[in-house]
Design a protein around this motif. Structure first.
Motif, mmCIF file in Angstrom:
data_model
loop_
_atom_site.group_PDB
_atom_site.id
_atom_site.type_symbol
_atom_site.label_atom_id
_atom_site.label_comp_id
_atom_site.label_asym_id
_atom_site.label_seq_id
_atom_site.Cartn_x
_atom_site.Cartn_y
_atom_site.Cartn_z
ATOM 1 N N ILE A 34 0.671 -1.228 -0.183
ATOM 2 C CA ILE A 34 -0.197 0.381 0.045
ATOM 3 C C ILE A 34 0.610 0.843 0.217
ATOM 4 O O ILE A 34 1.980 1.382 0.757
ATOM 5 C CB ILE A 34 -0.534 -0.179 1.119
ATOM 6 N N ASN A 35 0.704 2.310 -0.497
ATOM 7 C CA ASN A 35 1.418 3.845 -0.751
ATOM 8 C C ASN A 35 0.605 4.919 -0.463
ATOM 9 O O ASN A 35 -0.696 5.157 -0.858
ATOM 10 C CB ASN A 35 2.020 3.515 -1.728
ATOM 11 N N TYR A 36 1.333 6.135 -0.028
ATOM 12 C CA TYR A 36 0.700 6.818 0.217
ATOM 13 C C TYR A 36 2.007 8.015 -0.615
ATOM 14 O O TYR A 36 3.025 8.340 0.168
ATOM 15 C CB TYR A 36 0.263 7.026 1.479
ATOM 16 N N GLU A 94 -9.720 18.651 10.077
ATOM 17 C CA GLU A 94 -9.192 19.535 11.020
ATOM 18 C C GLU A 94 -9.732 20.276 12.177
ATOM 19 O O GLU A 94 -11.116 19.946 12.320
ATOM 20 C CB GLU A 94 -9.388 20.936 9.408
ATOM 21 N N TYR A 95 -8.203 20.435 12.776
ATOM 22 C CA TYR A 95 -9.577 21.033 14.121
ATOM 23 C C TYR A 95 -8.163 21.803 14.941
ATOM 24 O O TYR A 95 -7.129 22.005 14.395
ATOM 25 C CB TYR A 95 -8.395 19.618 15.091
ATOM 26 N N PRO A 96 -8.712 22.587 15.882
ATOM 27 C CA PRO A 96 -7.602 23.468 16.613
ATOM 28 C C PRO A 96 -6.509 22.892 17.259
ATOM 29 O O PRO A 96 -7.230 21.790 17.497
ATOM 30 C CB PRO A 96 -8.752 24.185 16.841
ATOM 31 N N LEU A 97 -5.477 23.516 17.228
ATOM 32 C CA LEU A 97 -4.200 23.214 18.027
ATOM 33 C C LEU A 97 -3.245 24.332 18.119
ATOM 34 O O LEU A 97 -3.376 25.205 18.536
ATOM 35 C CB LEU A 97 -3.901 22.303 16.930
ATOM 36 N N ASN A 98 -3.465 24.418 19.776
ATOM 37 C CA ASN A 98 -3.026 24.994 21.249
ATOM 38 C C ASN A 98 -1.685 24.536 21.235
ATOM 39 O O ASN A 98 -1.319 23.521 22.014
ATOM 40 C CB ASN A 98 -3.389 25.062 22.659
ATOM 41 N N GLY A 99 -0.512 25.229 20.446
ATOM 42 C CA GLY A 99 0.922 24.447 20.329
ATOM 43 C C GLY A 99 1.690 25.650 19.132
ATOM 44 O O GLY A 99 1.599 26.085 19.354
ATOM 45 N N ILE A 100 2.578 24.326 18.227
ATOM 46 C CA ILE A 100 3.338 24.876 16.879
ATOM 47 C C ILE A 100 2.092 25.924 16.149
ATOM 48 O O ILE A 100 2.283 26.087 15.069
ATOM 49 C CB ILE A 100 3.671 23.757 16.296
ATOM 50 N N LYS A 101 0.758 25.550 15.909
ATOM 51 C CA LYS A 101 0.123 26.090 14.576
ATOM 52 C C LYS A 101 -1.227 25.979 15.799
ATOM 53 O O LYS A 101 -1.791 26.186 16.242
ATOM 54 C CB LYS A 101 0.204 25.754 13.167
ATOM 55 N N SER A 102 -2.237 26.953 14.810
ATOM 56 C CA SER A 102 -3.780 27.005 15.426
ATOM 57 C C SER A 102 -4.791 26.717 14.905
ATOM 58 O O SER A 102 -5.522 25.929 15.319
ATOM 59 C CB SER A 102 -4.255 28.693 14.893
ATOM 60 N N GLU A 103 -3.958 25.483 13.927
ATOM 61 C CA GLU A 103 -4.685 25.007 13.648
ATOM 62 C C GLU A 103 -4.294 23.404 12.532
ATOM 63 O O GLU A 103 -3.170 24.018 12.346
ATOM 64 C CB GLU A 103 -6.306 25.098 12.256
ATOM 65 N N ALA A 104 -4.732 22.291 12.753
ATOM 66 C CA ALA A 104 -3.838 21.230 12.039
ATOM 67 C C ALA A 104 -5.283 20.770 11.791
ATOM 68 O O ALA A 104 -5.671 21.192 11.402
ATOM 69 C CB ALA A 104 -3.650 20.072 13.306
ATOM 70 N N SER A 105 -4.301 20.274 10.021
ATOM 71 C CA SER A 105 -5.122 19.777 8.716
ATOM 72 C C SER A 105 -4.661 18.434 8.865
ATOM 73 O O SER A 105 -3.137 18.457 7.880
ATOM 74 C CB SER A 105 -5.204 20.420 8.042
ATOM 75 N N TYR A 106 -4.951 17.421 8.549
ATOM 76 C CA TYR A 106 -3.749 15.768 8.427
ATOM 77 C C TYR A 106 -5.350 15.142 7.232
ATOM 78 O O TYR A 106 -6.576 15.646 7.458
ATOM 79 C CB TYR A 106 -4.627 15.144 9.504
ATOM 80 N N THR A 107 -4.256 14.382 5.523
ATOM 81 C CA THR A 107 -5.073 13.693 5.614
ATOM 82 C C THR A 107 -4.383 12.148 5.518
ATOM 83 O O THR A 107 -2.870 12.177 5.922
ATOM 84 C CB THR A 107 -5.278 13.851 4.413
ATOM 85 N N GLY A 108 -5.080 11.023 5.276
ATOM 86 C CA GLY A 108 -4.468 10.170 4.686
ATOM 87 C C GLY A 108 -5.572 8.686 4.298
ATOM 88 O O GLY A 108 -6.450 9.147 4.508
ATOM 89 N N ASP A 109 -4.349 7.539 4.101
ATOM 90 C CA ASP A 109 -5.410 6.224 4.185
ATOM 91 C C ASP A 109 -5.177 5.374 4.974
ATOM 92 O O ASP A 109 -4.850 5.331 5.989
ATOM 93 C CB ASP A 109 -4.525 5.722 3.330
#
Length: 650
Positions: A34-36, A94-109
């Motif tokens: 499998i690959n991404y 996507e969700y708010p993040l208190n840390g390195i950035k204000s919002e995390a955006s993640y995609t995957g399989d």
């Protein structure tokens, strides 16, 4: 923190052709892949019949043949099995993040496999692939109690890989995860530590072909925390605190995700959010309102006087106001106050009038009782809430067994029910729990500045320059930055830079408040100390950075940028490319090592210090320039020095 927790979509794929992975020889693996993007995972049976996998990126091996499997109720799962792909799902969150950035955006399989044992029983193996890495976990259905006796999970690292691990010459190493970050060739890992071949997570691997692999776990709930044992042949094997005795899980066994984060650059590594993204979203009922979770800096008396009295803490509230901080961390000692709850209530009421929140410390052993659903813990938190305090610092869990992990989650849940924030100390590293429980506003699991007060200290500059690319990758750390009165081998500009290079939503500042407010040589940086944020909208790692030698990290909050530089090693001239800035002009307030000035005499500045040979320090100096994104800035770094630049948008 935003009230909206996340936007999540799962786009379901179709049922793939069933395949089998039967026992094979090394020359006949019959790989199923499998690959991404450029990342590929091969799943097959190893020569001994055990299920195994391999990870490549850009056709280079990141993990060689690494075993899979789990032992439950005296049965080793994963040997001589057939594997069929049940489902593939697209994951996008996507969700708010208190840390390195204000919002995390993640995609995957997400791939879900059915694993069929020879005796006819089935269990599930899940793999998740993304641009940020590879993760897998085991899901074994069951009724009643299942007894977990370990895992076959292993990670075979390529030869000539440099591994960054934390070291401490005592059994505290794997209790508090507060070790010094060092590096060694993968071949040396079985014998490199006096404390034995078991290492705590996380591990940062500098791959021989370039780029980084980062071993971690995510979503550690209802399970024991994983350590890694170096077993030779460039291989780490899963290890657990309970050892051969194992631990019980009621109902289904769902392990944490075993993660191999992948990054081409240190900027990619520092911005990787896969660990947090693999955690469940917050309970929308428990966190229907999150306005009570507020990032900010805190004063802390411990650095200048460990056991506090009421008057000192009352004065600390006033100092927090003058410093523009949000909190006062009342550490060990308050429980010896006469009529302690009344006094804490008076302190909290006074602090609330001033816009300051109170955190109070508690030893975990005094509230870690399972009876009646942790009733003692509940009563304590009720008392804290009744005083008007806003958070607790719970200390000395001293391990990561399943029972301790259950205590941690219960504390987060019960604290959230009472709208209390939590600071964990004496604990393991983060596995992204702060996404599910955003009231976890910091945790230790880090070798922080308090070590400078201890015989085994002080911290080295190389440790500091490694932290952003090791411990901080998985989440916030309560390092308690800023120690001018006992900086060890580092400079004052280096200390100032830790306010940017390290992050924590609840950022507990070590230095004596009166020293900050009244010391003439600190005054040029006082406004910076007052205004530097504790969470960020964006993070960028400058390309000159190198683990353990130079950490140069720019972070944005609103329209302004902040740059922190930590140097380990000899003096160095550094050219800073400002192209990370937005369009337009900025006023750059630049704090650098003042190597031509007389060194600061540290003797007598702090009664708690043990200065050893480091009884003087290089001060900082300030200059101001107008810059834009097409400009460069030249700075001089002293030995083990540092620099801070605040870019104020015009």
């Amino acid at each position: 923190m935003k009230n909206v927790f996340y936007k999540s979509t799962l786009l379901f794929g179709f049922l793939f052709v069933i395949f089998s992975c039967k026992t094979s020889t090394a020359d006949d693996k019959q790989n199923q892949t499998i690959n991404y993007g450029a990342t590929e995972v091969s799943l097959f049976s190893a020569t001994n019949g055990q299920l195994a996998f391999q990870v490549t990126k850009d056709q280079n091996i990141v993990l060689d043949t690494s075993l899979l499997g789990i032992k439950i109720d005296d049965k080793l799962l994963g040997k001589n099995v057939e594997v069929s792909l049940l489902e593939q799902e697209k994951v996008k969150i996507e969700y708010p993040l208190n840390g390195i950035k204000s919002e995390a955006s993640y995609t995957g399989d997400l791939y879900t496999y059915k694993v069929s044992e020879a005796d006819g029983t089935d269990w599930k193996l899940e793999f998740q692939l993304s641009n940020e890495g590879v993760a897998y976990r085991y899901v074994v259905s069951g009724q009643g109690t299942q007894h977990v006796q370990g895992e076959e999970s292993s990670f075979k690292i390529p030869s000539q890989t440099k591994v960054w691990y934390f070291e401490r010459d005592s059994d505290w190493k794997l209790k508090s995860h507060a070790g010094e970050w060092l590096s060694a060739d993968i071949s040396k890992m079985p014998t490199v530590s006096k404390m034995g071949p078991i290492q705590g997570l996380t591990l940062t691997c500098e791959l021989p072909q370039g780029g980084y692999a980062f071993l971690a776990e995510a979503a550690l709930y209802n399970y024991s925390g994983m350590r890694l044992e170096a077993v030779g042949n460039n291989t780490f094997k899963a290890n657990f605190e309970e050892g051969d005795a194992g631990f019980d899980v009621t109902g289904d066994v769902t392990t944490p995700w075993r993660c191999i984060l992948l990054a081409d650059t240190l900027n990619d590594l520092a911005n990787n959010t896969m660990v947090a993204s693999l955690n469940p979203a917050p309970d929308p009922k428990l966190f229907a309102d999150t306005n009570w979770i507020k990032p900010g800096k805190s004063v802390w008396h411990w650095w200048s006087g460990k056991y506090v009295n009421y008057k000192e803490e009352h004065d600390m509230v006033d100092d927090a106001v003058e410093l523009n901080f949000s909190y006062n961390m009342v550490d060990d000692g308050w429980e010896r106050w006469p009529d302690k709850w009344t006094k804490v209530t008076e302190l909290s009421n006074y602090a609330k009038e001033k816009g300051i929140g109170i955190f109070i410390w508690k030893h975990s052993k005094e509230i870690n009782f399972l009876e009646d659903d942790y009733a003692v813990m509940g009563h304590f938190l009720d008392s804290v809430k009744q005083t008007g305090a806003v958070g607790v610092k719970v200390d000395f869990m001293n391990g990561q067994s399943k029972s301790i992990i259950s205590f941690d989650e219960t504390l987060l849940k019960k604290a959230a029910e009472r709208q209390l924030m939590v600071n964990f100390h004496g604990c393991q590293q983060s596995s992204g729990e702060y996404r599910t429980y955003p009231n976890e506003v910091t945790r230790e699991g880090i070798r922080g500045l308090e070590v400078n007060h201890m015989k085994e200290g002080p911290l080295t500059a190389s440790h500091n320059a490694a932290l952003p690319f090791t411990r901080y990758v998985t989440g916030h750390g309560d390092y308690t930055p800023l120690g001018f009165t006992e900086p060890g081998e580092t400079t004052w500009a280096h200390q100032l830079a830790t306010l940017v290079t390290f992050y924590s939503p609840f950022n507990c500042i070590a230095e004596n408040t009166q020293f900050l407010l009244k010391t003439k040589s600190i005054q040029p940086a006082l406004e910076f100390i007052k205004t530097v944020p504790s969470v960020w909208d964006e993070t960028f790692v400058l390309p000159q950075s190198k683990i353990g030698e130079l950490a140069a990290i720019a972070r944005r909050k609103d329209k302004d940028w902040y740059l922190g530089v930590l140097r380990s090693g000899a003096t160095q001239e550094m050219i800073i490319d400002c192209s990370f800035l937005s369009d337009g002009e900025y006023t750059a307030e630049i704090f650098t090592d003042d190597t031509e000035a007389e060194r600061i005499d540290l003797k007598g500045l702090n009664k708690e210090t043990d200065l050893r040979q480091w009884d003087t320090a290089v001060p900082f100096k300030k200059r101001t320039e107008t810059v834009s994104k097409d400009k460069t800035i030249i700075i001089q770094l002293a030995e083990h020095g540092g620099a801070v630049i605040k870019f104020i948008k015009k």
